[in-house]
Write an enzyme that holds these catalytic residues in place. Structure first.
Site, PDB file in Angstrom:
ATOM      1  N   HIS A 107       0.826  -1.206   0.000  1.00 48.33           N
ATOM      2  CA  HIS A 107       0.000   0.000   0.000  1.00 48.33           C
ATOM      3  C   HIS A 107       0.863   1.259   0.000  1.00 48.33           C
ATOM      4  O   HIS A 107       0.460   2.301  -0.505  1.00 48.33           O
ATOM      5  CB  HIS A 107      -0.971  -0.015   1.179  1.00 48.33           C
ATOM      6  CG  HIS A 107      -2.114  -0.942   0.933  1.00 48.33           C
ATOM      7  ND1 HIS A 107      -2.183  -2.196   1.471  1.00 48.33           N
ATOM      8  CD2 HIS A 107      -3.196  -0.812   0.136  1.00 48.33           C
ATOM      9  CE1 HIS A 107      -3.278  -2.793   1.031  1.00 48.33           C
ATOM     10  NE2 HIS A 107      -3.917  -1.978   0.235  1.00 48.33           N
ATOM     11  N   ARG A 161     -10.384   4.857  -1.774  1.00 46.55           N
ATOM     12  CA  ARG A 161      -9.933   4.027  -0.643  1.00 46.55           C
ATOM     13  C   ARG A 161     -10.205   4.787   0.659  1.00 46.55           C
ATOM     14  O   ARG A 161      -9.331   5.477   1.182  1.00 46.55           O
ATOM     15  CB  ARG A 161      -8.433   3.742  -0.754  1.00 46.55           C
ATOM     16  CG  ARG A 161      -8.032   2.807  -1.880  1.00 46.55           C
ATOM     17  CD  ARG A 161      -6.537   2.507  -1.802  1.00 46.55           C
ATOM     18  NE  ARG A 161      -6.138   1.361  -2.581  1.00 46.55           N
ATOM     19  CZ  ARG A 161      -5.620   1.424  -3.819  1.00 46.55           C
ATOM     20  NH1 ARG A 161      -5.463   2.585  -4.414  1.00 46.55           N
ATOM     21  NH2 ARG A 161      -5.273   0.326  -4.452  1.00 46.55           N
ATOM     22  N   GLU A 171     -10.933 -10.090  -5.077  1.00 46.45           N
ATOM     23  CA  GLU A 171      -9.490 -10.010  -4.811  1.00 46.45           C
ATOM     24  C   GLU A 171      -8.997 -11.199  -3.995  1.00 46.45           C
ATOM     25  O   GLU A 171      -7.841 -11.260  -3.594  1.00 46.45           O
ATOM     26  CB  GLU A 171      -9.113  -8.682  -4.145  1.00 46.45           C
ATOM     27  CG  GLU A 171      -9.997  -8.244  -3.005  1.00 46.45           C
ATOM     28  CD  GLU A 171      -9.672  -6.857  -2.484  1.00 46.45           C
ATOM     29  OE1 GLU A 171      -8.661  -6.270  -2.885  1.00 46.45           O
ATOM     30  OE2 GLU A 171     -10.447  -6.358  -1.639  1.00 46.45           O
ATOM     31  N   ASN A 213      -4.053  -6.465  -6.853  1.00 42.99           N
ATOM     32  CA  ASN A 213      -2.944  -6.440  -5.887  1.00 42.99           C
ATOM     33  C   ASN A 213      -3.106  -7.575  -4.885  1.00 42.99           C
ATOM     34  O   ASN A 213      -2.178  -8.331  -4.615  1.00 42.99           O
ATOM     35  CB  ASN A 213      -2.907  -5.103  -5.142  1.00 42.99           C
ATOM     36  CG  ASN A 213      -2.864  -3.932  -6.084  1.00 42.99           C
ATOM     37  OD1 ASN A 213      -2.414  -4.082  -7.210  1.00 42.99           O
ATOM     38  ND2 ASN A 213      -3.328  -2.772  -5.646  1.00 42.99           N
ATOM     39  N   ASP A 214      -4.303  -7.669  -4.337  1.00 42.07           N
ATOM     40  CA  ASP A 214      -4.543  -8.747  -3.382  1.00 42.07           C
ATOM     41  C   ASP A 214      -4.738 -10.074  -4.088  1.00 42.07           C
ATOM     42  O   ASP A 214      -4.300 -11.110  -3.597  1.00 42.07           O
ATOM     43  CB  ASP A 214      -5.760  -8.418  -2.503  1.00 42.07           C
ATOM     44  CG  ASP A 214      -5.371  -7.494  -1.366  1.00 42.07           C
ATOM     45  OD1 ASP A 214      -4.334  -7.750  -0.723  1.00 42.07           O
ATOM     46  OD2 ASP A 214      -6.077  -6.493  -1.134  1.00 42.07           O
ATOM     47  N   ARG A 238       2.534  -8.888  -0.172  1.00 39.60           N
ATOM     48  CA  ARG A 238       2.792  -7.709  -1.010  1.00 39.60           C
ATOM     49  C   ARG A 238       3.646  -6.663  -0.327  1.00 39.60           C
ATOM     50  O   ARG A 238       4.129  -5.736  -0.967  1.00 39.60           O
ATOM     51  CB  ARG A 238       1.462  -7.106  -1.511  1.00 39.60           C
ATOM     52  CG  ARG A 238       0.517  -6.689  -0.424  1.00 39.60           C
ATOM     53  CD  ARG A 238      -0.889  -6.444  -0.970  1.00 39.60           C
ATOM     54  NE  ARG A 238      -1.067  -5.079  -1.454  1.00 39.60           N
ATOM     55  CZ  ARG A 238      -2.257  -4.529  -1.701  1.00 39.60           C
ATOM     56  NH1 ARG A 238      -3.370  -5.215  -1.537  1.00 39.60           N
ATOM     57  NH2 ARG A 238      -2.337  -3.296  -2.114  1.00 39.60           N
ATOM     58  N   CYS A 256      -9.328  -2.536 -10.635  1.00 40.43           N
ATOM     59  CA  CYS A 256      -8.787  -1.351  -9.957  1.00 40.43           C
ATOM     60  C   CYS A 256      -7.458  -1.609  -9.255  1.00 40.43           C
ATOM     61  O   CYS A 256      -6.974  -0.766  -8.518  1.00 40.43           O
ATOM     62  CB  CYS A 256      -9.813  -0.785  -8.970  1.00 40.43           C
ATOM     63  SG  CYS A 256     -10.205  -1.914  -7.644  1.00 40.43           S
TER      64      CYS A 256
HETATM   65  C1  PEP Z   1      -6.282  -4.465  -4.824  1.00 43.35           C
HETATM   66  O1  PEP Z   1      -6.102  -5.285  -3.924  1.00 43.35           O
HETATM   67  O2  PEP Z   1      -5.938  -4.645  -6.005  1.00 43.35           O
HETATM   68  C2  PEP Z   1      -6.933  -3.170  -4.519  1.00 43.35           C
HETATM   69  C3  PEP Z   1      -7.274  -2.337  -5.476  1.00 43.35           C
HETATM   70  O3  PEP Z   1      -7.117  -2.856  -3.218  1.00 43.35           O
HETATM   71  P1  PEP Z   1      -5.935  -2.364  -2.257  1.00 43.35           P
HETATM   72  O4  PEP Z   1      -4.711  -2.157  -3.114  1.00 43.35           O
HETATM   73  O5  PEP Z   1      -6.397  -1.131  -1.596  1.00 43.35           O
HETATM   74  O6  PEP Z   1      -5.795  -3.522  -1.315  1.00 43.35           O
HETATM   75 MG    MG Z   2      -7.125  -5.008  -2.056  1.00 41.74          MG
END
Ligand code: PEP
Ligand code: MG
Length: 576
Positions: free
Chosen positions: A196, A303, A436, A459-460, A470, A507
């Site tokens: 993040h 977010r 996710e 991402n997740d 991550r 996203c």
């Molecule tokens: C993701 O996990 O791809 C996402 C957009 O949420 P975050 O990065 O805030 O966990």
């Molecule tokens: Mg996420």
């Protein structure tokens, strides 16, 4: 002497500036038990550190040039005053004696007590003095650790644009605070591509690099540093030739960005007429200005958890309402997808829970459902704000159908409570879920039946599919959006949602990666939401793509499993 350090570039561009070494508020020191006969010696050591810091500050004050702004001397005087206060210079001695502990521990205990008191202060000016207490405490810690008491040159007020922040690690909460500053760049020893911290770094649109390992130890305060965020390279103390070359590249980069700005008003449509939504990910309401400036056609991910960080209390319903209302109103009828708070894991929760695997623990919707009242407060604020624009509600990290059901029940309850008070809201508010978690991607049908739209959080999804933390730089090289398992999950979710005519967006960071724009297009993705800095780069690719031509290659990629073959096919796709 010049040297180079390599890390992972998380936000492109070139910055040239002077290093400013950052330390965290939380000062980590061990507690050591001191035998009774050594306690006086420990107290003496503490007194010596106080004397050393006083001498350093006095030396610093004497070296301030007469042309420097008056604030500089006032600032050093303030630090001398803090040092002279018995709360900092005497209280730790008593702690050493009563707790029979080392001086560092005593200082930390006392500093923590003082800092906690600062958090309670209402007055903004006084509360800001908290950071001065931290600076003085850090100087004392340094003196205690026996390090040569270097005297960093004071920051010139208003010169942030020339500063490269060098930190061992930064939390997302630290980085989001940089939105109020104008630093040239920041670099850290730890961190991963989609941590993040990196995600927020991209939204700042300043070059940044993580996973440098020893930058904080090897770079000195005020040293000249070049940060090449695209290549993940830091050059410390460059010679004239290298400096001139990077100044040229920086200039070139700026020109390219200016050229891209011309695309901001163009609709994102492929050569064969396929229209695509390019939306922005934001963390704070103020980000909307930049989003619009870069041609975003909506906010695909707000977010909201960042409204909850960096504060001792929770934002109440009115404060949240105002934040959501502002974004909805500023976007002037364009869609604004607000995600319910995704706290936990690496984005701190107000109650500090210590768990072995925070990413697998009580985060996002799981946390929301354990705190229904807190959740309903946010839902009410979102619904109230929907009266002022086009708001969609997005639920993070769904894994089970029951979570979706419970979230919908609570949304219904929030609606009923507003109805009971005759508060207006948009009755057509859509509710969507983040895909996710691999389980949710594989069984996406169960969410499609319940929800109005989906948004894929890669991402997740990649973190959980490939089992790579991550936030951990030691496994960052394993992050691979092209892994056949990831591609198959993505294509599967998009295909299933399409068939059911349920809108699906993406996203995660993949949405802003121009190397993957065409692949996602070929998978059928028609809504991308990304950090603002990449909106125009992605639009440029869309404008130059022919969707129909890409599809056969993308199908080949889904059948391939050899990483080299996948890379070659992607290169072919991108050269069309
Ligand atoms: C993701 O996990 O791809 C996402 C957009 O949420 P975050 O990065 O805030 O966990
Ligand atoms: Mg996420």
């Amino acid at each position: 002497m010049s040297f180079t350090i390599h890390g992972i570039g998380v936000s492109g561009g070139i910055a040239i500036g002077h290093a400013h070494l950052m330390k965290h508020d939380g000062i980590e020191v061990p507690r050591v038990v001191v035998p009774p006969h050594e306690v006086p010696e420990e107290s003496t050591r503490f007194d010596a550190a106080v004397r050393q810091v006083r001498a350093e500050l006095e030396e610093l004050r004497a070296s301030v040039p007469s042309t420097a702004p008056a604030e500089l001397t006032a600032f050093i005087n303030l630090h001398l005053m803090i040092l002279g206060d018995s709360m900092l210079s005497a209280a730790p001695r008593r702690i050493i004696e009563t707790e029979q502990c080392n001086a560092e521990w005593a200082l930390k205990v006392q500093a923590d007590t003082l800092l906690a008191q600062f958090d309670e202060i209402e007055d903004d000016y006084l509360r800001e003095r908290r950071s001065d207490v931290i600076h003085v405490t850090e100087r004392l810690m340094k003196a205690l650790s026996g390090q040569p008491g270097y005297v960093p040159p004071p920051l010139k007020l208003g010169a942030e644009e020339n500063l490269i922040l060098v930190a061992h690690d930064l939390s997302p909460a630290d980085v989001v605070q940089f939105k109020h500053h104008r630093f040239a760049s920041f670099i850290t020893d730890l961190g991963g591509t989609t941590s993040h911290t990196a995600v927020v770094a991209r939204s700042l649109a300043i070059p940044s690099i993580v996973a440098l390992h020893r930058a904080r130890q090897t770079i000195r305060e005020n040293e000249l540093v070049i940060v090449d965020g695209s290549q993940g390279v830091v050059i410390v103390d460059p010679d004239q030739q290298v400096l001139a070359e990077y100044q040229r590249r920086q200039h070139q980069f700026d020109i390219e960005r200016q050229k891209l700005k011309r695309l901001r008003g163009r609709r994102a449509v492929t050569l064969d007429g396929v229209a695509v939504e390019l939306q922005a990910n934001i963390e704070l309401p103020a980000d909307v200005v930049e989003a619009l400036d870069n041609g975003a056609t909506g906010i695909g991910l707000f977010r909201t958890e960042f409204l909850f960080l960096n504060r001792p209390d929770l934002p109440d319903e009115d404060e949240q309402f105002e934040a959501y209302r502002k974004v909805a109103a500023d976007m002037d009828g364009m869609p604004v997808t607000i995600r319910t708070y995704d706290l936990g894991a690496d984005k701190g929760d107000s109650e500090e829970r210590v768990t072995t695997n925070p990413a697998l623990g009580l985060r996002a919707i799981r946390l929301c459902l354990t705190e229904p009242q807190r959740f309903i407060t946010q839902l009410r604020a979102m619904l109230r704000a929907s009266h002022y624009g086009k708001i969609n509600i997005l639920i993070p990290m769904l894994a089970t159908a029951a979570e979706a059901d419970q979230a919908l029940v609570l949304i219904q309850r929030a609606r009923q409570s507003l109805d009971g008070e005759s508060v207006p809201y948009d009755r057509g508010v859509k509710v969507g879920g983040m895909i996710e978690v691999p389980a949710a991607a594989l069984a996406v049908g169960m969410f499609i039946r319940k929800l109005d739209f989906l948004s894929i959080g890669t991402n997740d999804l990649i973190q959980y599919t490939l089992a790579i933390d991550r936030t951990d730089d030691t496994v960052a090289h394993l992050y691979d959006p092209l892994h056949p398992a990831v591609l198959s999950l993505l294509a599967g979710v998009i295909r299933t949602a399409d068939k059911a005519k349920v809108p699906v967006a993406l996203c995660g960071e993949m949405a802003g990666d121009t190397a993957l724009t065409r692949l996602l297009l070929a998978f059928g993705l028609r809504a991308y939401s990304m950090h603002i800095a990449h909106l125009l780069d992605v639009k440029q690719i869309i404008l130059q793509s022919n969707c129909a031509q890409l599809k056969p290659l993308a199908r080949k990629m889904l059948r391939a499993s050899d990483p080299e073959k996948l890379k070659a096919l992607l290169a072919k796709l991108n050269s069309h």
